[in-house]
Design a protein around this motif. Structure first.
Motif, PDB file in Angstrom:
ATOM      1  N   LYS A  30      49.914 -15.189  36.753  1.00 41.38           N
ATOM      2  CA  LYS A  30      50.395 -15.816  35.709  1.00 41.38           C
ATOM      3  C   LYS A  30      51.570 -16.736  36.378  1.00 41.38           C
ATOM      4  N   GLY A  31      51.610 -17.102  37.492  1.00 45.34           N
ATOM      5  CA  GLY A  31      52.294 -17.715  38.337  1.00 45.34           C
ATOM      6  C   GLY A  31      53.670 -16.923  38.836  1.00 45.34           C
ATOM      7  N   ASN A  32      53.633 -15.798  38.742  1.00 47.73           N
ATOM      8  CA  ASN A  32      54.844 -14.948  39.262  1.00 47.73           C
ATOM      9  C   ASN A  32      54.207 -13.974  40.287  1.00 47.73           C
ATOM     10  N   ASP A  33      55.371 -13.587  41.321  1.00 44.79           N
ATOM     11  CA  ASP A  33      54.817 -12.700  42.272  1.00 44.79           C
ATOM     12  C   ASP A  33      54.571 -11.363  41.962  1.00 44.79           C
ATOM     13  N   LEU A  34      53.191 -11.131  42.189  1.00 41.91           N
ATOM     14  CA  LEU A  34      52.963  -9.769  41.474  1.00 41.91           C
ATOM     15  C   LEU A  34      53.548  -8.587  42.091  1.00 41.91           C
ATOM     16  N   PHE A  35      53.853  -8.679  43.528  1.00 44.80           N
ATOM     17  CA  PHE A  35      54.464  -7.514  44.159  1.00 44.80           C
ATOM     18  C   PHE A  35      55.922  -7.396  43.935  1.00 44.80           C
ATOM     19  N   GLU A  36      56.549  -8.087  43.143  1.00 39.89           N
ATOM     20  CA  GLU A  36      57.901  -8.057  42.505  1.00 39.89           C
ATOM     21  C   GLU A  36      57.839  -7.165  41.610  1.00 39.89           C
ATOM     22  N   LEU A  37      56.624  -6.797  40.899  1.00 41.01           N
ATOM     23  CA  LEU A  37      56.487  -6.047  39.742  1.00 41.01           C
ATOM     24  C   LEU A  37      56.234  -4.319  40.063  1.00 41.01           C
ATOM     25  N   GLU A  38      56.728  -3.343  39.256  1.00 46.39           N
ATOM     26  CA  GLU A  38      56.446  -2.026  39.266  1.00 46.39           C
ATOM     27  C   GLU A  38      54.907  -1.895  38.665  1.00 46.39           C
ATOM     28  N   PRO A  39      54.098  -0.967  38.724  1.00 45.77           N
ATOM     29  CA  PRO A  39      52.804  -0.990  38.120  1.00 45.77           C
ATOM     30  C   PRO A  39      52.945  -0.902  36.815  1.00 45.77           C
ATOM     31  N   GLU A  40      53.982  -0.458  35.988  1.00 39.63           N
ATOM     32  CA  GLU A  40      53.972  -0.327  34.687  1.00 39.63           C
ATOM     33  C   GLU A  40      54.493  -1.581  34.105  1.00 39.63           C
ATOM     34  N   GLU A  41      55.199  -2.490  34.813  1.00 46.70           N
ATOM     35  CA  GLU A  41      55.317  -3.813  34.601  1.00 46.70           C
ATOM     36  C   GLU A  41      54.255  -4.737  34.694  1.00 46.70           C
ATOM     37  N   ARG A  42      53.356  -4.515  35.680  1.00 49.98           N
ATOM     38  CA  ARG A  42      52.112  -5.096  35.810  1.00 49.98           C
ATOM     39  C   ARG A  42      51.096  -5.105  34.544  1.00 49.98           C
ATOM     40  N   ALA A  43      51.083  -3.758  34.367  1.00 52.26           N
ATOM     41  CA  ALA A  43      50.282  -3.518  33.092  1.00 52.26           C
ATOM     42  C   ALA A  43      50.879  -4.036  31.791  1.00 52.26           C
ATOM     43  N   ARG A  44      52.170  -4.162  31.651  1.00 46.68           N
ATOM     44  CA  ARG A  44      52.638  -4.764  30.430  1.00 46.68           C
ATOM     45  C   ARG A  44      52.353  -5.990  30.318  1.00 46.68           C
ATOM     46  N   GLU A  45      52.606  -6.751  31.926  1.00 41.48           N
ATOM     47  CA  GLU A  45      52.247  -8.159  31.586  1.00 41.48           C
ATOM     48  C   GLU A  45      50.570  -8.573  31.684  1.00 41.48           C
ATOM     49  N   GLY A  46      49.790  -7.513  31.603  1.00 37.51           N
ATOM     50  CA  GLY A  46      48.395  -7.897  31.196  1.00 37.51           C
ATOM     51  C   GLY A  46      47.336  -7.442  32.296  1.00 37.51           C
ATOM     52  N   ILE A  47      47.832  -6.695  33.516  1.00 38.82           N
ATOM     53  CA  ILE A  47      46.830  -6.143  34.188  1.00 38.82           C
ATOM     54  C   ILE A  47      46.236  -4.835  33.794  1.00 38.82           C
ATOM     55  N   PHE A  48      45.106  -4.481  33.883  1.00 40.63           N
ATOM     56  CA  PHE A  48      44.550  -3.103  33.444  1.00 40.63           C
ATOM     57  C   PHE A  48      43.583  -2.760  34.647  1.00 40.63           C
ATOM     58  N   LEU A  49      43.661  -1.511  35.306  1.00 35.55           N
ATOM     59  CA  LEU A  49      42.704  -0.979  36.046  1.00 35.55           C
ATOM     60  C   LEU A  49      42.155   0.091  35.339  1.00 35.55           C
ATOM     61  N   ALA A  50      40.791  -0.162  35.264  1.00 38.34           N
ATOM     62  CA  ALA A  50      39.609   0.903  34.774  1.00 38.34           C
ATOM     63  C   ALA A  50      39.351   1.813  35.918  1.00 38.34           C
ATOM     64  N   PHE A  51      40.063   3.091  36.049  1.00 39.66           N
ATOM     65  CA  PHE A  51      39.834   3.853  37.223  1.00 39.66           C
ATOM     66  C   PHE A  51      38.449   4.386  37.455  1.00 39.66           C
ATOM     67  N   GLN A  52      38.085   4.401  38.655  1.00 39.81           N
ATOM     68  CA  GLN A  52      36.874   4.750  39.324  1.00 39.81           C
ATOM     69  C   GLN A  52      36.828   6.374  38.848  1.00 39.81           C
ATOM     70  N   TYR A  53      38.028   6.982  39.184  1.00 34.05           N
ATOM     71  CA  TYR A  53      38.062   8.534  38.821  1.00 34.05           C
ATOM     72  C   TYR A  53      39.443   8.796  37.754  1.00 34.05           C
ATOM     73  N   PRO A  54      39.069   8.500  36.643  1.00 41.35           N
ATOM     74  CA  PRO A  54      40.202   8.732  35.738  1.00 41.35           C
ATOM     75  C   PRO A  54      40.822  10.206  35.855  1.00 41.35           C
ATOM     76  N   VAL A  55      42.310  10.158  35.799  1.00 41.66           N
ATOM     77  CA  VAL A  55      42.660  11.501  36.037  1.00 41.66           C
ATOM     78  C   VAL A  55      42.703  12.269  34.773  1.00 41.66           C
ATOM     79  N   GLU A  56      42.735  13.648  34.908  1.00 40.65           N
ATOM     80  CA  GLU A  56      42.673  14.474  33.976  1.00 40.65           C
ATOM     81  C   GLU A  56      44.319  14.992  33.571  1.00 40.65           C
ATOM     82  N   ILE A  57      44.649  15.051  32.521  1.00 37.47           N
ATOM     83  CA  ILE A  57      46.167  15.416  32.318  1.00 37.47           C
ATOM     84  C   ILE A  57      46.206  16.211  31.254  1.00 37.47           C
ATOM     85  N   PRO A  58      45.946  17.748  31.533  1.00 35.92           N
ATOM     86  CA  PRO A  58      45.764  18.833  30.525  1.00 35.92           C
ATOM     87  C   PRO A  58      47.096  18.815  29.745  1.00 35.92           C
TER      88      PRO A  58
END
Lengths: 250, 442
Positions: free
Chosen positions: A68-96
């Motif tokens: 979206k015109g901004n430097d992606l590497f300036e953003l933390e992972p959670e900021e990227r997610a909030r800006e609209g990037i979503f990664l569907a994991f190959q191996y989703p993590v289990e969190i009991p």
């Protein structure tokens, strides 16, 4: 072709422990486009998805990515997610111990807050989550279980699609969503993805096999080998790969 | 601060002012044993990481705690557990006004020592103090040196006790630092079953040292499910001995939640005396501030074909200190034993300390055993998963911590107890950075 790119990757170089995995990737994704990234094992295709999402196992040593015109590497992972990037994991993590519902609610709350939307109250959220579960053929009890805990391969992947549906990203990165799925589970997951396709939302679909692309039909196909995009084309390229294998490209 | 010898003298002096039940044979024996024992110091292996400083700094043993309480406050703190038989003890004293167990009392299943009939007295005299080696458990010996009263739970053969039995121990603020003692003897005859909920709590800050004992004897094919909440105020000093004898085919299962305090020590000793017995010990302990908690588990596999599963988790933060010692001892003839023990810990502060020691001693040659201990920080992959969903790192860390604890709590067999445990956990997390507002997230 006039739309501004949603994502612009230029000469991206990334490594792990000094070993180059991505060796100068360039890729432009416009709103609404579906790009498939194909390639043999070890070609770097999963790395690309993970680098874009912000996983810090990889060191970016060259190139640039704008989202979206901004430097992606300036953003933390959670900021990227909030800006609209979503990664569907190959191996989703289990969190009991953390229920799927708790996890989804915390996630949706964080993203909605960032987008200036109201937080959903618990009943409204439950209703929304249950509706999406139904579409993905997941039982409502599924929301009460620990995140991915004891889920089958198919359930884990559908849980990823469920999260994607709730978070409404502008760019979804699907990392080998087809791996470990039988044909029925694959169809359900693909339908979930297709239901989210629209002219504003883009997808990068990382896959080893063309099979998935029968269900999620891409606009562009890129072949990755040795950390580089060695060939790009339309949908027909995937079919050609299916027939001839990757050795034809390399 | 007094010396260990002076502490011992203090204990012995205190007996002169106390009456014991005249028909009970154990106190005289216990006093004689106690006279020959030394108060543990840091040089005593079993107490290496747990100094008895609070006992040496406070004249607990000089005064006996009273059992007065504001009934309303006690009722609120205890909380409703639904359809259970309930016995409440205030500073070790049985409190009839807060208790209701007439059905089980009428059936002779629950009896105070002071109300025991001849048969019950014989049973108590035969069983009490037989579950452990007195020399190795000085506080148990202290407990049995003066027995003002006690509780007998006796399930007759093949009797299934339908209602869970809730035992509540509340500690209060006394006029002086003082000693509270309590003890329970559980005898489950062949084929019987029961569920026990032990709730150790306090009404605010307390200056009491609570010394508690429980002995459990499960006869062939008897079953017991046992939940223990030790969620008292951090000012409490608490030493707790639990000694379990398992006969052939019996089944014992425990779920425990414990908070640290000025000093908290739990000894759990399980003896497998007959074939095909099973024991599960699930526990989670948490310590913060300058709290101290010590869990000493000992499983004596003395019979073949028995299984045990032990899973303990520790959450240790601030400047607190925790100890986990889990020993599995497989005797020479205990062939075909399957025994597994695991201790997983989150150490969240540089000032916090954990000493964890799983011990396996195997003298049989055909057994399946495993033991492990881990002390870690939070898993990076899990943290990234949260972050990739828009959740900031601090919240992700907090949620993972809560999940770590909750994974054990949600296995509790009783829904109302889970609810109660969660309330106490919310209080515990109230001043733990970043965790305070998350626990209630449901």
């Amino acid at each position: 072709m006039s739309a501004t790119p949603l994502l612009e990757v230029k000469d991206l170089v990334a490594e792990v422990d000094g070993k180059t995995i991505l060796d100068g990737i360039s890729l432009t994704v416009k709103p609404g486009e579906v790009h498939a990234i194909m390639g043999p094992n070890g070609s770097g295709k999963s790395t690309l998805a993970n680098v874009l999402a912000g996983r810090d196992d990889y060191q970016v040593v060259g190139g640039s990515v704008t989202f979206k015109g901004n430097d992606l590497f300036e953003l933390e992972p959670e900021e990227r997610a909030r800006e609209g990037i979503f990664l569907a994991f190959q191996y989703p993590v289990e969190i009991p111990g953390v229920s799927n519902m708790q996890f989804l609610k915390a996630s949706v709350d964080a993203v909605r807050k960032h987008r200036g939307q109201d937080e959903l109250d618990a009943p409204a959220f439950m209703k929304l989550a249950r509706e999406h579960c139904k579409e993905l053929k997941l039982k409502p009890e599924f929301l009460k279980r620990g995140v991915n805990e004891g889920f089958s391969g198919g359930e884990k992947k559908r849980n990823e699609i469920l999260q994607m549906a709730l978070l409404e990203p502008s760019l979804a990165l699907l990392d080998e969503t087809d791996s470990g799925l039988d044909i029925d589970a694959l169809q359900v997951a693909a339908e979930g993805v297709n239901a989210l396709r629209n002219e504003a939302r883009s997808f990068i679909v990382v896959t080893h096999y063309q099979r998935l692309l029968n269900y999620i039909v891409p606009d562009y196909v890129h072949v990755l080998a040795g950390g580089k995009i060695v060939k790009s084309g339309g949908r027909e390229l995937a079919l050609e790969l299916e027939e001839k294998g990757y050795s034809w490209i390399q | 601060m007094i010396t260990p010898n002076e502490l011992k003298q203090q204990a012995q002096n205190s007996w002169q002012h106390q009456s014991s039940l005249d028909w009970l044979s154990l106190p005289a024996k216990a006093r004689a044993t106690f006279a020959g024992l030394d108060i543990p110091t840091r040089k005593t292996e079993a107490w290496k990481y747990t100094p008895l400083t609070p006992l040496l700094n406070n004249a607990y043993l000089a005064n006996q705690a009273a059992g007065d309480v504001d009934a309303g406050a006690a009722e609120t703190r205890i909380g409703p557990l639904g359809d259970v038989s309930r016995l409440v003890f205030i500073n070790g004293h049985f409190t009839p006004g807060l208790s209701r167990f007439s059905d089980l009392e009428n059936q002779g299943i629950i009896t105070l020592f002071s109300n025991a009939n001849d048969t019950q007295r014989d049973l108590i005299n035969a069983e009490l103090g037989t579950g452990f080696e007195p020399k190795e458990h000085i506080f148990a010996t202290l407990n049995y040196s003066s027995v003002a009263d006690g509780l007998l739970i006796h399930a007759p053969a093949d009797f299934k006790v339908q209602q869970a039995i809730q035992l509540v121990y509340l500690s209060t603020a006394e006029a002086d630092t003082s000693l509270a003692q309590s003890r329970v003897l559980v005898c489950a005859e062949a084929g019987s079953s029961l569920e026990l909920i032990e709730q150790f709590d306090s009404l605010g800050a307390t200056n009491v040292f609570h010394n508690h004992m429980m002995e459990v004897s499960l006869h062939p094919n008897a079953r017991m499910v046992h939940t223990r909440l030790q969620v008292e105020h951090e000012s409490l000093t608490h030493i707790n001995g639990l000694h379990i004898k398992l006969a052939q085919g019996s089944h014992y299962e425990q779920h425990a939640l414990a908070f640290g305090s000025a000093l908290k020590r739990n000894d759990i000793n399980v003896s497998f005396n007959g074939n095909n017995a099973y024991c599960r010990l699930n526990g989670v302990f948490l310590s913060k501030h300058k709290q101290h908690i010590d869990n000493h588990l000992n499983l004596e596999h003395a019979a073949p074909h028995c299984n045990s599963d032990t899973e303990y988790k520790g959450f240790i933060t601030d400047s607190s200190r925790a100890v986990f010692n889990g020993r599995i001892h497989i005797h020479q003839h205990a062939q075909k034993t399957a025994a597994h023990l695991n201790s997983k810990n989150l150490l969240l502060s540089k000032q916090a300390e954990l000493d964890t020691k799983p011990e396996l001693e195997i003298y049989a040659d055909d057994v399946k055993c495993s033991h492990g201990a881990s002390i870690g920080k939070l898993d990076d992959k899990s943290l990234f998963y949260f972050q990739s969903r828009g959740i900031d790192r601090a919240t992700a860390e907090a949620m993972l911590c809560l999940g770590f604890v909750n994974e054990m709590v949600e296995q509790f067999p009783n829904g109302a107890v889970i609810e109660l445990a969660r309330q106490r956990l919310a209080e515990f997390f109230n001043d733990v950075d970043k965790l305070n507002n998350l626990w209630s997230l449901e």
